[in-house]
Design a protein around this motif. Structure first.
Motif, short mmCIF file in Angstrom:
data_model
loop_
_atom_site.label_atom_id
_atom_site.label_comp_id
_atom_site.label_asym_id
_atom_site.label_seq_id
_atom_site.Cartn_x
_atom_site.Cartn_y
_atom_site.Cartn_z
N LEU A 45 0.83 -1.21 0.00
CA LEU A 45 0.00 0.00 0.00
C LEU A 45 0.86 1.25 0.00
O LEU A 45 0.55 2.22 -0.70
N ILE A 46 1.94 1.24 0.79
CA ILE A 46 2.77 2.44 0.86
C ILE A 46 3.52 2.65 -0.46
O ILE A 46 3.68 3.78 -0.91
N ARG A 47 3.94 1.55 -1.06
CA ARG A 47 4.68 1.69 -2.33
C ARG A 47 3.81 2.33 -3.40
O ARG A 47 4.30 3.03 -4.27
N GLU A 48 2.49 2.08 -3.30
CA GLU A 48 1.60 2.68 -4.28
C GLU A 48 1.62 4.20 -4.21
O GLU A 48 1.28 4.89 -5.17
N LEU A 49 2.00 4.72 -3.05
CA LEU A 49 2.08 6.17 -2.89
C LEU A 49 3.25 6.76 -3.67
O LEU A 49 3.31 7.95 -3.91
N PHE A 50 4.22 5.90 -3.96
CA PHE A 50 5.38 6.38 -4.70
C PHE A 50 5.29 5.82 -6.12
O PHE A 50 5.85 4.79 -6.42
N PRO A 51 4.53 6.49 -6.98
CA PRO A 51 4.28 5.92 -8.31
C PRO A 51 5.56 5.81 -9.14
O PRO A 51 5.69 4.89 -9.94
N ASP A 52 6.48 6.72 -8.91
CA ASP A 52 7.72 6.69 -9.69
C ASP A 52 8.89 6.49 -8.74
O ASP A 52 9.57 7.43 -8.38
N PRO A 53 9.08 5.26 -8.30
CA PRO A 53 10.08 5.05 -7.27
C PRO A 53 11.49 5.33 -7.79
O PRO A 53 11.80 5.04 -8.95
N ASP A 54 12.27 5.90 -6.91
CA ASP A 54 13.64 6.23 -7.27
C ASP A 54 14.42 4.94 -7.51
O ASP A 54 14.34 4.01 -6.73
N PRO A 55 15.17 4.87 -8.60
CA PRO A 55 15.89 3.62 -8.90
C PRO A 55 16.86 3.22 -7.80
O PRO A 55 17.04 2.03 -7.52
N VAL A 56 17.49 4.21 -7.14
CA VAL A 56 18.45 3.89 -6.07
C VAL A 56 17.74 3.16 -4.94
O VAL A 56 18.24 2.17 -4.42
N VAL A 57 16.57 3.65 -4.62
CA VAL A 57 15.80 3.05 -3.53
C VAL A 57 15.43 1.61 -3.89
O VAL A 57 15.55 0.69 -3.10
N GLU A 58 15.00 1.45 -5.13
CA GLU A 58 14.61 0.11 -5.58
C GLU A 58 15.73 -0.90 -5.37
O GLU A 58 15.50 -2.01 -4.93
N GLU A 59 16.95 -0.49 -5.67
CA GLU A 59 18.09 -1.39 -5.52
C GLU A 59 18.22 -1.86 -4.06
O GLU A 59 18.38 -3.03 -3.80
N ILE A 60 18.13 -0.90 -3.15
CA ILE A 60 18.30 -1.25 -1.74
C ILE A 60 17.18 -2.17 -1.30
O ILE A 60 17.39 -3.12 -0.56
N VAL A 61 15.98 -1.92 -1.82
CA VAL A 61 14.84 -2.75 -1.44
C VAL A 61 15.07 -4.18 -1.93
O VAL A 61 14.81 -5.13 -1.21
N ALA A 62 15.58 -4.29 -3.14
CA ALA A 62 15.69 -5.61 -3.73
C ALA A 62 16.67 -6.51 -2.98
O ALA A 62 16.42 -7.69 -2.81
N GLU A 63 17.77 -5.93 -2.51
CA GLU A 63 18.83 -6.81 -2.01
C GLU A 63 18.54 -7.54 -0.70
O GLU A 63 18.72 -8.74 -0.66
N PRO A 64 18.08 -6.84 0.35
CA PRO A 64 17.89 -7.60 1.60
C PRO A 64 16.79 -8.65 1.45
O PRO A 64 16.73 -9.59 2.22
#
Lengths: 182, 372
Positions: free
Chosen positions: A9-28
């Motif tokens: 739900l919170i991610r939906e608030l960020f329609p255009d997520p920053d690519p840097v953030v996405e990377e950090i999210v993906a790894e852990p």
């Protein structure tokens, strides 16, 4: 798992997520979290964080969801957490004087055994610190916001009674600012 | 001088409870707008014993802050120091020997019993019964003597260190703790017979001072206040820390939402604490009480760390924002009574003043911990 629902739900608030953030999210998310997480924060310190959602390792940090957002998105996120049945633990501030910003930190947690602590951060310029109040959604935030106003001078827009709580009633100083001189 | 003031029907007056009122158990003030005996509106005024522990946490090194934490809550100090050492251990990655964690759990639970005992005595005294306080203090004294022998202080303990303990417990402590358990169980029966069934006592509490589960959530109430509202929440179970997962204990929950439910929760909790102490003494492993390698200077890596623990009053949280130096960059203390007390203004609206004071007593306030 409530954590995934809320993250979604919170991610939906960020329609255009920053690519840097996405990377950090993906790894852990992939496998060996503890190993990765231990190395990560040491490397990229001192760099102001981009807005976005990060999943944290509870064993290392003590919370699961770490969201940084603009003050304008705050209320929408808090409503999501309210609907998901979170309770407010505390509101506080951090003075990032080097970046000339004040950070307001909201902690939310849950009563049930689906343990999940969500930390919401928002930053505001030091010269004119202003954040909307969440005391309309969580009345318990009223005192926490007054306390944060005492210590940091952050104005909570729309707060019904923003007068000193812990400091003397005529206090015009903010002791937790890093440039505070007693 | 003018004559006596006659209040007209429908007219309200302001009543100041505190800051030096015995029912507030410290320097707390509540401005109450009264219509006769009924509270129309209440506003709590805090800050009479504010000492800014958070700033002290920023301008001192981590070990230098250790004694501060026990000055928050002088009745259940060990729970707060436990939270602090756990937070710093989490941030700095310090391993704790198992024996040290067991001793921590045993002493925290003893302290919890002592805190609840004092609350029990003071609460009944608020309602007009003086005798139970004397019994409660006698039992509490036993715990304080026991803790004094091993920690060196009676109330403001500074017993835990980062990574372990200041002092190992001896056989005498173990013997006294073992002897304490049957003694306390007997006392609990006595309190039950003396107070719980008392008709005057029950009439003051039963169905009075409602705090609903939804209200708890909106205000962030935790601890016995939430458990008295039917919320099964205990940080020891929900977010296990230390060696608590090793212990078999129950979380007492009452659904009535009234002052009596909160009383019952605390009385049952003492029995559960005794169970934890008993199991802790049985399982107590041998070994060191401090880790072999421990950093000389504590410098947690930069980051934002949070640790919650269940103290006698609820969920105590501590946030450490580290910038990698020997001082914390931000040192936030989330005290449970602060949130529990914040709902008082709303909860007491429309109540009679004596019921509101009973409600206030059932919140288990320790003012230095609210004001920090």
């Amino acid at each position: 798992m409530i954590k995934d629902t809320v993250l979604q739900l919170i991610r939906e608030l960020f329609p255009d997520p920053d690519p840097v953030v996405e990377e950090i999210v993906a790894e852990p998310a992939e496998g060996d979290e503890a190993e990765d997480a231990k190395k990560k924060p040491a490397k990229k310190k001192e760099k102001p964080r981009e807005n976005g959602v990060i999943e944290r390792d509870h064993a290392q940090y003590g919370y699961d969801i770490d969201v940084q957002l603009a003050p304008g998105e705050l209320l929408a996120t808090v409503v999501i957490l309210d609907k998901a049945g979170f309770f407010l633990e505390s509101v506080t501030g951090v003075d990032w004087i080097k970046e000339d910003q004040l950070e307001v930190v909201y902690d939310f947690s849950r009563y049930d055994f689906d343990t999940c602590r969500a930390v919401i951060r928002t930053r505001t310029p030091r010269a004119e610190p202003k954040v909307p109040t969440i005391s309309k959604i969580f009345p318990g935030a009223g005192w926490h916001e007054r306390e944060t106003h005492d210590f940091f001078g952050i104005k909570f827009d729309g707060h019904p009674h923003l007068v000193p709580l812990l400091l003397p009633e005529d206090a015009d100083f903010h002791p937790l600012l890093k440039d505070f001189k007693p | 001088m003018s004559g006596p003031i006659h209040i007209q029907p429908g007219e309200t007056f302001t009543l100041n409870v505190g800051p030096q009122h015995p029912a507030t158990h410290g320097v707390l003030r509540v401005k109450m707008e009264m219509d006769g005996e009924y509270i129309v509106k209440a506003e709590t005024v805090l800050g009479y014993i504010h000492r800014m522990h958070e700033l002290m946490g920023e301008n001192r090194t981590y070990p230098q802050v250790l004694p501060n934490l026990s000055r928050l809550d002088y009745l259940g100090a060990l729970g707060y120091t436990h939270g602090h050492v756990l937070a710093v251990e989490r941030a700095a990655g310090i391993e704790v020997p198992e024996r040290a964690e067991y001793i921590r759990a045993i002493t925290v639970e003893l302290n919890r019993v002592a805190s609840h005992l004092f609350w029990f005595g003071a609460f009944v005294m608020d309602l007009g019964g003086f005798t139970p306080l004397m019994y409660a203090i006698e039992d509490r004294e036993y715990i304080l003597d026991m803790l004094e022998a091993v920690t060196g202080s009676r109330l403001t303990y500074c017993y835990y260190r980062f990574g372990g303990l200041y002092n190992d417990i001896d056989d005498e402590f173990v013997d006294r703790a073992r002897a304490f358990i049957p003694r306390m169980r007997k006392s609990l029966k006595k309190y039950d017979a003396l107070v719980t069934g008392n008709i005057i006592f029950r009439k003051r509490l039963d169905g009075i001072g409602p705090i609903s589960a939804e209200m708890c959530r909106k205000y962030g109430a935790t601890g016995p206040v939430a458990r008295g509202a039917g919320i099964d929440f205990d940080v020891r179970k929900n977010e296990p820390y230390s060696v608590y997962p090793e212990f078999d204990f129950d979380v007492p929950v009452y659904d009535e939402c009234d002052s009596l439910a909160r009383y019952n929760v605390r009385m049952d909790e003492m029995e559960q604490s005794l169970r934890i102490i008993e199991q802790g003494l049985d399982k107590l492993p041998d070994g060191p009480i401090m880790p072999k390698k421990k950093p000389k200077l504590i410098k947690p890596p930069a980051g934002d760390y949070y640790q919650a623990v269940e103290t006698a009053r609820g969920s105590f949280g501590i946030r450490i924002v580290s910038d990698g130096t020997k001082n914390a960059y931000r040192f936030k203390l989330r005290s449970p009574t602060y949130s529990n007390m914040s709902l008082f203004d709303e909860a007491c609206e429309g109540m009679m003043i004596m019921d509101a004071l009973a409600l206030m007593g059932s919140l288990d306030l320790v003012i230095p911990e609210i004001d920090r």
